[in-house]
Motif scaffolding. Structure first.
Motif, PDB file in Angstrom:
ATOM      1  N   ASP A 111     -33.547 -10.340  54.630  1.00 50.98           N
ATOM      2  CA  ASP A 111     -33.522 -11.539  53.792  1.00 50.98           C
ATOM      3  C   ASP A 111     -34.312 -11.251  52.521  1.00 50.98           C
ATOM      4  N   PRO A 112     -33.682 -11.292  51.346  1.00 51.77           N
ATOM      5  CA  PRO A 112     -34.402 -10.992  50.093  1.00 51.77           C
ATOM      6  C   PRO A 112     -35.609 -11.882  49.865  1.00 51.77           C
ATOM      7  N   TRP A 113     -35.496 -13.160  50.256  1.00 51.99           N
ATOM      8  CA  TRP A 113     -36.616 -14.086  50.049  1.00 51.99           C
ATOM      9  C   TRP A 113     -37.817 -13.699  50.909  1.00 51.99           C
ATOM     10  N   VAL A 114     -37.545 -13.295  52.150  1.00 47.87           N
ATOM     11  CA  VAL A 114     -38.632 -12.893  53.051  1.00 47.87           C
ATOM     12  C   VAL A 114     -39.312 -11.638  52.536  1.00 47.87           C
ATOM     13  N   LEU A 115     -38.523 -10.654  52.121  1.00 50.68           N
ATOM     14  CA  LEU A 115     -39.105  -9.417  51.609  1.00 50.68           C
ATOM     15  C   LEU A 115     -39.949  -9.681  50.369  1.00 50.68           C
ATOM     16  N   ARG A 116     -39.437 -10.473  49.463  1.00 53.73           N
ATOM     17  CA  ARG A 116     -40.176 -10.775  48.242  1.00 53.73           C
ATOM     18  C   ARG A 116     -41.486 -11.501  48.560  1.00 53.73           C
ATOM     19  N   ALA A 117     -41.449 -12.424  49.524  1.00 56.79           N
ATOM     20  CA  ALA A 117     -42.657 -13.156  49.906  1.00 56.79           C
ATOM     21  C   ALA A 117     -43.707 -12.224  50.507  1.00 56.79           C
ATOM     22  N   LYS A 118     -43.259 -11.299  51.361  1.00 57.32           N
ATOM     23  CA  LYS A 118     -44.194 -10.360  51.984  1.00 57.32           C
ATOM     24  C   LYS A 118     -44.841  -9.462  50.928  1.00 57.32           C
ATOM     25  N   VAL A 119     -44.038  -8.955  50.004  1.00 58.08           N
ATOM     26  CA  VAL A 119     -44.567  -8.078  48.954  1.00 58.08           C
ATOM     27  C   VAL A 119     -45.526  -8.831  48.056  1.00 58.08           C
ATOM     28  N   SER A 120     -45.212 -10.081  47.742  1.00 55.53           N
ATOM     29  CA  SER A 120     -46.060 -10.866  46.834  1.00 55.53           C
ATOM     30  C   SER A 120     -47.458 -11.068  47.406  1.00 55.53           C
ATOM     31  N   VAL A 121     -47.559 -11.191  48.734  1.00 52.82           N
ATOM     32  CA  VAL A 121     -48.877 -11.355  49.369  1.00 52.82           C
ATOM     33  C   VAL A 121     -49.743 -10.134  49.119  1.00 52.82           C
TER      34      VAL A 121
END
Length: 226
Positions: A111-121
């Motif tokens: 899921d692109p949204w999940v990956l982006r959220a994890k990286v942003s943290v």
């Protein structure tokens, strides 16, 4: 101007790198490509990265071997690694990823949204650590200069301490907000542990500053930033 964090993308397929760049471009950070494990290790020799997205299946040096080299180097061993893989051989395969030092293990398609959220943290944690190192460097200069205009354009010691304290307070406030966000979102244990480590370093720096206040009674030592 706030310096951007660097994110290392490692995949032998150009189309996968392009897809990762499209997903992470919204974070407005510096994305660095590497098409092999060897190329990734070369990039890590000269640049600091907030997080590494590492493909497992690559010709030559695969993701597991690349991660092992990264974790053996003192300079890079603490950089978070997120493994990306198109295959799933069950719990044993996943365990191998975590054993190699990964903070997360994501199967494609993801899921692109999940990956982006994890990286942003991890980007945010990296930026907070950078701010903390800057405050520690200012404090160290003040201590080494004996409090007589070593930094801050000739400011009096009391004024410089007040400025350092205010800057540190801003970082403390941001770190506290990030920790609350991680708690609310039930984030990965690795991200929570990294945030806790940051808060411990902030506490040490605050104690050092407090010890420099008039009447504190004794010199302070600057906490290590390792």
């Amino acid at each position: 101007m706030v310096q951007k964090a660097k994110i290392l993308l490692v995949d032998d397929r150009p189309e996968n790198l392009l897809a990762l760049e499209a997903i992470l471009s919204a974070l407005d950070q510096t994305l660095v490509r590497a098409s092999s494990g060897e190329e990734a290790l070369k990039a890590l020799l000269t640049d600091d990265f907030a997080v590494i997205l590492l493909d497992v299946q690559m010709p030559g040096m695969d993701g597991f071997e690349t991660a092992a080299h990264i974790k053996r180097r003192e300079r890079t061993r603490d950089i978070p690694i997120i493994f990306l893989t198109a295959i799933n051989h069950g719990p044993h395969h996943t365990f191998r990823g975590y054993a190699a030092g990964a903070v997360d293990y994501i199967s494609k398609p993801f899921d692109p949204w999940v990956l982006r959220a994890k990286v942003s943290v991890f980007v945010e944690l990296y930026m907070k650590n950078c701010q903390l190192r800057e405050q520690a460097a200012l404090l160290r200069l003040q201590l080494e200069g004996g409090g007589k205009g070593a930094v801050g354009g000739g400011k009096e010691p009391a004024g410089l301490l007040a400025e350092l304290s205010a800057r540190l307070a801003a970082v403390e406030e941001q770190a506290e907000a990030l920790s609350k966000q991680l708690d609310d979102d039930s984030a990965d244990a690795a991200a929570v542990a990294t945030a806790a480590h940051l808060e411990r370093k902030l506490t040490g720096l605050r104690r050092a500053l407090d010890a420099l206040e008039p009447g504190a009674g004794g010199a302070a030592s600057v906490p290590s930033q390792n």
